[in-house]
Design a protein around this motif. Structure first.
Motif, PDB file in Angstrom:
ATOM      1  N   SER A 187       1.087  -8.910   5.311  1.00  0.00           N
ATOM      2  CA  SER A 187       2.025  -9.853   4.712  1.00  0.00           C
ATOM      3  C   SER A 187       2.927  -9.223   3.668  1.00  0.00           C
ATOM      4  N   SER A 188       2.444  -8.198   2.957  1.00  0.00           N
ATOM      5  CA  SER A 188       3.244  -7.605   1.887  1.00  0.00           C
ATOM      6  C   SER A 188       3.358  -6.094   2.048  1.00  0.00           C
ATOM      7  N   GLU A 189       4.372  -5.529   1.436  1.00  0.00           N
ATOM      8  CA  GLU A 189       4.585  -4.081   1.509  1.00  0.00           C
ATOM      9  C   GLU A 189       3.416  -3.332   0.879  1.00  0.00           C
ATOM     10  N   ALA A 190       2.922  -3.840  -0.253  1.00  0.00           N
ATOM     11  CA  ALA A 190       1.825  -3.159  -0.942  1.00  0.00           C
ATOM     12  C   ALA A 190       0.553  -3.125  -0.101  1.00  0.00           C
ATOM     13  N   SER A 191       0.201  -4.271   0.505  1.00  0.00           N
ATOM     14  CA  SER A 191      -1.022  -4.307   1.315  1.00  0.00           C
ATOM     15  C   SER A 191      -0.871  -3.473   2.575  1.00  0.00           C
ATOM     16  N   ALA A 192       0.342  -3.439   3.145  1.00  0.00           N
ATOM     17  CA  ALA A 192       0.584  -2.631   4.341  1.00  0.00           C
ATOM     18  C   ALA A 192       0.439  -1.143   4.035  1.00  0.00           C
ATOM     19  N   LYS A 219       2.103   3.953  10.920  1.00  0.00           N
ATOM     20  CA  LYS A 219       3.295   3.322  10.373  1.00  0.00           C
ATOM     21  C   LYS A 219       2.947   1.968   9.761  1.00  0.00           C
ATOM     22  N   ALA A 220       3.535   1.666   8.606  1.00  0.00           N
ATOM     23  CA  ALA A 220       3.272   0.393   7.923  1.00  0.00           C
ATOM     24  C   ALA A 220       4.480  -0.517   7.985  1.00  0.00           C
TER      25      ALA A 220
END
Length: 381
Positions: free
Chosen positions: A42-47, A63-64
């Motif tokens: 859901s978020s860039e940080a968690s990805a 890849k994220a």
């Protein structure tokens, strides 16, 4: 054969996919068949955090992607052959649709869509594109269920007369978390009927047959639900529940085998019960009985074997024939667990729960929900 390059929507550092679905893919039995090449959260940080974690496990960069745009990006990634979707039910269609349009094979967690109509929409689109769909309803991979099917078809208990289920869950009760709040809304399609009953109907279809007549009832015993904080303690926040705490089904199941003609079936899912400590002592967590003219098969689970015992897809269970426990034949592949064995069957073109199975089960669930609302029996084709 080159490994299937997997793009995983919903694979974060924690959560269901990280606990059950992804770990088997790193087992030597599957590591040469699958390669996670991308993930989306859901978020860039968690990805980014998840990509770091799984890149180390995979031994190569992953890849994220993130957010709704990530659904599109991961589907169009040239290094992704198959897209896996394991996120909250209301977002399934939105997440899987770009993958279908891109012509990628898909894994999608049960219950596929949040309704029969959504599941049918996904099925028709997938068939039009000619793609394969692995559905995350893995009970059919259990050694216990294969043993049940073998006992039924061998005639060990003669002609089947009836089957019944009692299962108890700590979910669907008087409290919820912020993350689990979507479970209390009947319109989200993730509730006591669709999840535990849905998974069981997949198993029932495999071992015995499908409902041809069905009646159902449901009750909301906790219309107001407390929201728990991160520490597990109640907060001041409450929500209104529209999904049922407990549901029951009864009707006629018909199979194709000579020993499974017309079978009377009754099921009860009991939600909101504690399975811990004194309050859980003596509760029936899972008990499935198949009565035949010449004997009885019983499938059991207990809280000591895990709270997931209330759900038929969660690990192995005990099988008893006429009161005596039957030994399950476990092989090397059983170390993968039911989720891992489903990945294995898909990769080698074996038997797995596909989109047609999902549509068939959702049709029964749809009739059951209508029966709860309308108070009448439904006859299925």
């Amino acid at each position: 054969m080159a490994p299937i390059r997997l793009g995983f929507i919903g694979l974060s550092s924690t959560g269901w996919a990280s606990i059950s679905l992804a770990p088997p893919l790193f087992n030597p039995l599957l590591a040469s068949l699958y390669s996670i090449t991308a993930l989306c959260t859901s978020s860039e940080a968690s990805a980014e955090a998840a990509a770091v974690k799984y890149s180390k496990l995979a031994g190569h960069a992953i890849k994220a992607y993130h957010g709704d745009q990530g659904f599109v990006d991961i589907a169009n990634d040239p290094n992704v052959d198959m897209v896996a979707v394991s996120i909250k039910m209301p977002h399934h269609v939105k997440a899987v649709w770009p993958a279908i349009e891109a012509g990628k094979d898909i894994f999608i967690e049960w219950t596929v869509g949040s309704s029969f109509e959504e599941t049918l929409k996904i099925a028709e689109a997938a068939k039009k594109k000619g793609i394969k769909v692995l559905v995350g309803a893995q009970a059919t991979q259990g050694a216990f269920l294969k043993k049940v099917k073998e006992l039924v078809e061998s005639g060990k208990i003669g002609r089947i007369l009836s089957t019944s289920l009692i299962t108890t869950s700590a979910y669907f009760g008087s409290s919820t978390t912020e993350g689990g709040a979507y479970l209390i809304d009947i319109n989200n399609g993730a509730n006591a009927l669709t999840i535990p009953v849905g998974h069981f109907l997949v198993a029932l279809s495999y071992a015995i047959g499908d409902f041809t007549e069905i009646s159902a009832s449901g009750i909301i015993q906790h219309p107001t639900v407390r929201v728990l904080g991160a520490d597990g303690k109640p907060t001041d926040k409450t929500l209104q529940k529209t999904a049922h705490d407990q549901v029951s089904l009864s009707g006629i199941v018909r199979g194709q085998d000579k020993n499974t003609g017309a079978v009377f079936a009754t099921f009860q899912v009991r939600g909101g019960f504690s399975l811990d400590g004194e309050r859980g002592r003596g509760r029936t967590v899972f008990k499935w009985t198949i009565d035949g003219e010449d004997g009885t098969i019983e499938v059991q689970d207990t809280k000591e074997e895990g709270a997931g015992g209330a759900f038929i897809q969660m690990g192995e269970k005990r099988v008893l024939l006429n009161g005596e426990e039957v030994k399950l034949e476990l092989g090397e592949e059983d170390q993968l667990g039911n989720a891992g064995k489903a990945w294995l069957e898909f990769a080698r073109g074996g038997r797995y729960v596909n989109i047609d199975d999902a549509v068939r089960v959702h049709r029964v669930l749809d009739a059951a929900q209508k029966s709860i609302v309308e108070g009448k029996k439904f006859v299925l084709e």
